[in-house]
Design an enzyme around this catalytic site. Structure first.
Site, short mmCIF file in Angstrom:
data_model
loop_
_atom_site.label_atom_id
_atom_site.label_comp_id
_atom_site.label_asym_id
_atom_site.label_seq_id
_atom_site.Cartn_x
_atom_site.Cartn_y
_atom_site.Cartn_z
N GLU A 297 6.01 0.19 -18.26
CA GLU A 297 6.84 -0.83 -17.62
C GLU A 297 6.13 -2.17 -17.56
O GLU A 297 4.90 -2.25 -17.39
CB GLU A 297 7.20 -0.37 -16.20
CG GLU A 297 8.20 0.77 -16.22
CD GLU A 297 8.27 1.50 -14.90
OE1 GLU A 297 7.26 2.08 -14.48
OE2 GLU A 297 9.35 1.49 -14.28
N CYS B 198 4.00 -9.29 -15.38
CA CYS B 198 3.11 -8.24 -14.87
C CYS B 198 3.04 -7.14 -15.93
O CYS B 198 4.06 -6.56 -16.29
CB CYS B 198 3.65 -7.70 -13.55
SG CYS B 198 2.70 -6.29 -12.93
N CYS C 252 -1.13 6.38 -14.29
CA CYS C 252 -2.40 5.97 -13.68
C CYS C 252 -3.13 7.21 -13.19
O CYS C 252 -2.54 8.08 -12.56
CB CYS C 252 -2.14 5.02 -12.51
SG CYS C 252 -3.68 4.39 -11.79
N CYS D 113 -3.80 6.81 -5.38
CA CYS D 113 -3.55 6.12 -4.12
C CYS D 113 -2.28 6.68 -3.47
O CYS D 113 -1.27 6.85 -4.15
CB CYS D 113 -3.39 4.62 -4.38
SG CYS D 113 -4.82 3.90 -5.19
N CYS E 41 1.31 4.74 -3.59
CA CYS E 41 1.76 4.14 -4.86
C CYS E 41 2.56 5.12 -5.70
O CYS E 41 2.11 6.24 -5.96
CB CYS E 41 0.53 3.67 -5.63
SG CYS E 41 0.92 3.01 -7.26
N SER F 225 -8.13 -4.30 -4.70
CA SER F 225 -7.24 -3.67 -3.73
C SER F 225 -8.09 -3.08 -2.62
O SER F 225 -8.72 -2.04 -2.80
CB SER F 225 -6.41 -2.58 -4.43
OG SER F 225 -5.63 -3.18 -5.45
N CYS G 106 5.37 -4.27 -6.50
CA CYS G 106 4.03 -3.65 -6.51
C CYS G 106 4.12 -2.19 -6.07
O CYS G 106 4.70 -1.88 -5.03
CB CYS G 106 3.10 -4.34 -5.51
SG CYS G 106 2.82 -6.05 -5.83
N1 SAH Z 1 -4.20 -0.29 -10.34
C1 SAH Z 1 -4.48 -1.61 -9.94
C2 SAH Z 1 -3.39 -2.58 -10.28
C3 SAH Z 1 -1.96 -2.12 -10.10
S1 SAH Z 1 -1.43 -1.88 -8.47
C4 SAH Z 1 -4.78 -1.68 -8.46
O1 SAH Z 1 -4.58 -0.69 -7.77
O2 SAH Z 1 -5.26 -2.70 -8.02
C5 SAH Z 1 -1.16 -3.54 -7.91
C6 SAH Z 1 -1.20 -3.71 -6.40
O3 SAH Z 1 -0.09 -3.01 -5.79
C7 SAH Z 1 -2.46 -3.13 -5.76
O4 SAH Z 1 -3.06 -4.08 -4.93
C8 SAH Z 1 -1.94 -1.97 -4.93
O5 SAH Z 1 -2.74 -1.76 -3.81
C9 SAH Z 1 -0.54 -2.42 -4.60
N2 SAH Z 1 0.38 -1.34 -4.26
C10 SAH Z 1 0.36 -0.07 -4.70
N3 SAH Z 1 1.38 0.63 -4.16
C11 SAH Z 1 2.06 -0.22 -3.36
C12 SAH Z 1 3.24 -0.10 -2.55
N4 SAH Z 1 3.91 1.04 -2.47
N5 SAH Z 1 3.65 -1.18 -1.87
C13 SAH Z 1 2.99 -2.36 -1.96
N6 SAH Z 1 1.90 -2.54 -2.74
C14 SAH Z 1 1.43 -1.49 -3.43
FE1 SF4 Z 2 -3.17 3.33 -9.79
FE2 SF4 Z 2 -3.24 0.92 -8.63
FE3 SF4 Z 2 -1.28 2.66 -8.04
FE4 SF4 Z 2 -3.76 3.09 -7.17
S1 SF4 Z 2 -2.41 1.39 -6.59
S2 SF4 Z 2 -2.42 4.61 -8.12
S3 SF4 Z 2 -4.96 2.35 -8.89
S4 SF4 Z 2 -1.65 1.71 -10.01
#
Ligand code: SAH
Ligand code: SF4
Length: 335
Positions: A79, A92, A99, A103, A106, A205, A323
């Site tokens: 995506e 983006c 991934c 987390c 996410c 993050s 995000c």
């Molecule tokens: N994997 C990398 C980049 C992609 S995620 C990372 O984790 O930094 C991009 C951003 O989205 C990160 O800062 C992450 O903490 C945030 N993120 C992940 N899940 C989210 C959610 N459900 N709501 C808001 N932000 C989220």
């Molecule tokens: Fe992967 Fe970033 Fe999502 Fe964490 S927040 S699972 S590192 S995409």
């Protein structure tokens, strides 16, 4: 494969300067179909795999954001998100399919890792969006954020190659100031990135205010400790125009208290940094809630006493483009 290697592999009929011609067509003129390059011999136009990912579906948000489901040459999908905003728009991009980092807040984590993307596939997302949106090379200005599917630092060599392609003055010529990479905090890879000549800006993050909380929300950080993360950030060679960005996902009743805000401010106090707060973007299977706007504002006010702190506006929330929402959701699932 590099353009020059592919041209060589196509046999002795094609002189080596064709490689530069193709490179310029693809990266400078942003051509996604070589049939439109009349200066190339027809045989080469037919044979050469440009490899820009194909659009499988698009999902348009009421706020103008467009989420692309793009298909790669091997059939895997990723995506990419287009966020128009005045004069300058943001793309983006994904760096992996799925991934491997788990987390807990996410949606992408639920996909697991399918594979790393090649440098061509990373850059190809920008080319595909530029073609779809009718952007003109060197006219329409872009920001690129590596914040889509995947953990960029777990695919560092291809991410660096992609950055060189994106910034090449002979090619796409996007300034490194306009490219940001976001990582969950893979400490040894941050050190590696620091040694690169051409590198994106760094966003980290953080997402928690204590070691224990961070390890619960982001289990990978049991290996990469908060204390070491702050140390590596302190040693990070920032360019004169650069600040570190720390992202912080706010989860209602979990990491969004005044005490959390004070701890975040204290942790980052001696860094040249700013904080971007992101109120949780919810999704099925995510066991957290979004805090109220007043809570987000109160958190921001506390952090702001110590360092710049902004609230990231969610984009494309209604089509799972925001995000942490990239999990190839189909519209039927969205209703
Ligand atoms: N994997 C990398 C980049 C992609 S995620 C990372 O984790 O930094 C991009 C951003 O989205 C990160 O800062 C992450 O903490 C945030 N993120 C992940 N899940 C989210 C959610 N459900 N709501 C808001 N932000 C989220
Ligand atoms: Fe992967 Fe970033 Fe999502 Fe964490 S927040 S699972 S590192 S995409």
């Amino acid at each position: 494969m590099e353009v020059a290697d592919i041209v060589a592999a196509l046999g002795p009929d094609h002189p080596r300067f064709r490689a530069r011609q193709i490179y310029e067509a693809v990266y400078r003129q942003r051509v996604t179909d070589l049939h439109r390059v009349s200066t190339l011999p027809k045989a080469l136009r037919d044979e050469f795999p440009v490899g820009v990912p194909e659009v499988q579906r698009v999902f348009d948000s009421s706020d103008g954001t467009r989420r692309y489901l793009l298909q790669l040459a091997d059939g895997k999908t990723i995506e990419t998100v287009w966020m128009p905003e005045g004069e300058r728009s943001t793309v983006c991009i994904s760096t992996q399919a799925g991934c491997p980092v788990d987390c807990k807040f996410c949606l992408t984590a639920l996909l697991g890792l399918e594979r790393n993307l090649t440098a061509g596939e990373i850059v190809g997302q920008v080319l595909r969006v530029a073609a779809d949106r009718g952007l003109e090379a060197n006219v329409d200005r872009l920001n690129i954020v590596m914040m889509g599917q995947g953990e960029p630092l777990l695919n560092l060599s291809n991410v660096i190659k992609a950055t060189r392609l994106l910034t090449d003055p002979e090619g796409m010529a996007i300034s490194p100031r306009r490219i940001t990479l976001s990582t969950s905090g893979i400490i040894p890879k941050i050190r590696e990135l620091a040694r690169e000549q051409v590198r994106p800006k760094l966003a980290i993050s953080l997402n928690a205010s204590t070691e224990e909380q961070r390890q619960t929300l982001m289990p990978i950080t049991r290996k990469y400790h908060l204390r070491d993360l702050i140390d590596v950030c302190r040693a990070y060679p920032l360019r004169p125009w650069e600040k570190l960005t720390f992202e912080y996902v706010l989860l209602k009743g979990v990491n969004d208290t005044d005490a959390d805000a004070r701890r975040v401010a204290k942790l980052l106090a001696n860094l040249n940094a700013k904080v971007n707060l992101i109120a949780l973007n919810p999704g099925p299977g995510i066991p957290f809630e979004t805090p109220a706007p007043e809570r987000v504002a109160a958190f921001q006010a506390i952090v702001r006493r110590t360092l710049p702190c902004f609230v990231r506006k969610p984009r494309g929330l209604d089509v799972y483009a925001a995000c942490g929402q990239l999990k190839r959701m189909e519209l039927v699932e969205l209703q």
